[in-house]
Design a protein around this motif. Structure first.
Motif, PDB file in Angstrom:
ATOM      1  N   ILE A   6       0.855  -1.178   0.000  1.00 29.72           N
ATOM      2  CA  ILE A   6       0.000   0.000   0.000  1.00 29.72           C
ATOM      3  C   ILE A   6       0.894   1.232   0.000  1.00 29.72           C
ATOM      4  O   ILE A   6       1.651   1.448   0.949  1.00 29.72           O
ATOM      5  CB  ILE A   6      -0.922   0.031   1.238  1.00 29.72           C
ATOM      6  N   TYR A   7       0.812   2.009  -1.062  1.00 25.97           N
ATOM      7  CA  TYR A   7       1.617   3.221  -1.146  1.00 25.97           C
ATOM      8  C   TYR A   7       0.741   4.448  -0.944  1.00 25.97           C
ATOM      9  O   TYR A   7      -0.391   4.503  -1.430  1.00 25.97           O
ATOM     10  CB  TYR A   7       2.327   3.316  -2.499  1.00 25.97           C
ATOM     11  N   LEU A   8       1.287   5.428  -0.257  1.00 26.75           N
ATOM     12  CA  LEU A   8       0.600   6.687  -0.003  1.00 26.75           C
ATOM     13  C   LEU A   8       1.488   7.850  -0.404  1.00 26.75           C
ATOM     14  O   LEU A   8       2.705   7.805  -0.192  1.00 26.75           O
ATOM     15  CB  LEU A   8       0.266   6.833   1.481  1.00 26.75           C
ATOM     16  N   HIS A   9       0.870   8.869  -0.958  1.00 23.48           N
ATOM     17  CA  HIS A   9       1.550  10.136  -1.203  1.00 23.48           C
ATOM     18  C   HIS A   9       1.111  11.044  -0.065  1.00 23.48           C
ATOM     19  O   HIS A   9      -0.078  11.305   0.109  1.00 23.48           O
ATOM     20  CB  HIS A   9       1.127  10.698  -2.554  1.00 23.48           C
ATOM     21  N   VAL A  10       2.078  11.496   0.730  1.00 22.13           N
ATOM     22  CA  VAL A  10       1.792  12.297   1.913  1.00 22.13           C
ATOM     23  C   VAL A  10       2.492  13.647   1.780  1.00 22.13           C
ATOM     24  O   VAL A  10       3.663  13.714   1.398  1.00 22.13           O
ATOM     25  CB  VAL A  10       2.256  11.579   3.209  1.00 22.13           C
ATOM     26  N   ILE A  11       1.752  14.702   2.081  1.00 21.26           N
ATOM     27  CA  ILE A  11       2.282  16.064   1.959  1.00 21.26           C
ATOM     28  C   ILE A  11       1.856  16.846   3.192  1.00 21.26           C
ATOM     29  O   ILE A  11       0.714  16.742   3.631  1.00 21.26           O
ATOM     30  CB  ILE A  11       1.689  16.786   0.721  1.00 21.26           C
ATOM     31  N   ILE A  44       9.950   4.606   3.821  1.00 19.98           N
ATOM     32  CA  ILE A  44       9.863   5.766   2.943  1.00 19.98           C
ATOM     33  C   ILE A  44      10.477   5.393   1.599  1.00 19.98           C
ATOM     34  O   ILE A  44      11.661   5.087   1.508  1.00 19.98           O
ATOM     35  CB  ILE A  44      10.587   6.997   3.537  1.00 19.98           C
ATOM     36  N   ASP A  45       9.662   5.429   0.582  1.00 25.23           N
ATOM     37  CA  ASP A  45      10.106   5.137  -0.779  1.00 25.23           C
ATOM     38  C   ASP A  45      10.788   6.356  -1.390  1.00 25.23           C
ATOM     39  O   ASP A  45      11.826   6.244  -2.031  1.00 25.23           O
ATOM     40  CB  ASP A  45       8.893   4.726  -1.612  1.00 25.23           C
ATOM     41  N   ARG A  46      10.194   7.545  -1.174  1.00 22.16           N
ATOM     42  CA  ARG A  46      10.745   8.806  -1.673  1.00 22.16           C
ATOM     43  C   ARG A  46      10.426   9.909  -0.685  1.00 22.16           C
ATOM     44  O   ARG A  46       9.397   9.888  -0.027  1.00 22.16           O
ATOM     45  CB  ARG A  46      10.113   9.223  -3.008  1.00 22.16           C
ATOM     46  N   LEU A  56       6.254  12.929   0.639  1.00 24.85           N
ATOM     47  CA  LEU A  56       6.782  11.596   0.899  1.00 24.85           C
ATOM     48  C   LEU A  56       5.935  10.569   0.165  1.00 24.85           C
ATOM     49  O   LEU A  56       4.727  10.750   0.007  1.00 24.85           O
ATOM     50  CB  LEU A  56       6.729  11.247   2.389  1.00 24.85           C
ATOM     51  N   ILE A  57       6.572   9.512  -0.264  1.00 27.68           N
ATOM     52  CA  ILE A  57       5.860   8.314  -0.690  1.00 27.68           C
ATOM     53  C   ILE A  57       6.214   7.279   0.359  1.00 27.68           C
ATOM     54  O   ILE A  57       7.399   6.978   0.569  1.00 27.68           O
ATOM     55  CB  ILE A  57       6.294   7.834  -2.091  1.00 27.68           C
TER      56      ILE A  57
END
Length: 143
Positions: A6-11, A44-46, A56-57
């Motif tokens: 499960i990937y999330l884009h977090v800002i 943390i992927d990115r 962050l990903i």
């Protein structure tokens, strides 16, 4: 052992969107958040940031919630910056954040987007970016 993908884009932004993340602070902050995340079992992927916000990903583990992961990363990093007096005055993150799920099919495209934040924000402000996310994902009163 569970298998989770499960990937999330977090800002999230700095308090009041203050442009307080300097060129000198940026690499220290990114490295510190990565190290802290590793110690806490947060993948943390990115990660990348500009002067007033961070992207962050992340991939959640089986016992992690979005809120807890964000709280751990935001709280510890602001504590670390203030403890080490890396900025003038008090460093704070905004309380709010954006978190959206990411399809694996667009993961590479999102990685490039996160990697190229400085160039992206030469053209578009954080407020414009948030408005774009608000429309795209149907968020109300995001600002």
């Amino acid at each position: 052992m569970p298998f989770i993908n499960i990937y999330l884009h977090v800002i999230w932004s700095t308090k009041n969107r203050s442009k307080i993340i300097t060129r000198e602070l940026k690499p220290l902050l990114i490295e510190h958040i990565k190290s802290n995340a590793f110690l806490k079992g947060i993948f943390i992927d990115r990660i990348n940031c500009v002067m007033d916000h961070i992207h962050l990903i992340i991939s959640l583990g089986s016992d992690q919630t979005i809120g807890k992961v964000v709280q751990l990363l935001k709280g510890e990093s602001s504590f670390w910056i203030n403890k080490n007096k890396l900025v003038k005055g008090k460093f704070e993150w905004q309380d709010d954040y954006i978190a959206v799920s990411i399809s694996k099919s667009i993961l590479d495209k999102l990685r490039k987007y996160v990697d190229n934040q400085e160039e992206h924000h030469r053209i578009k402000s954080y407020i414009e970016e948030v408005e774009e996310f608000r429309k795209k994902y149907g968020f109300e009163d995001l600002l």
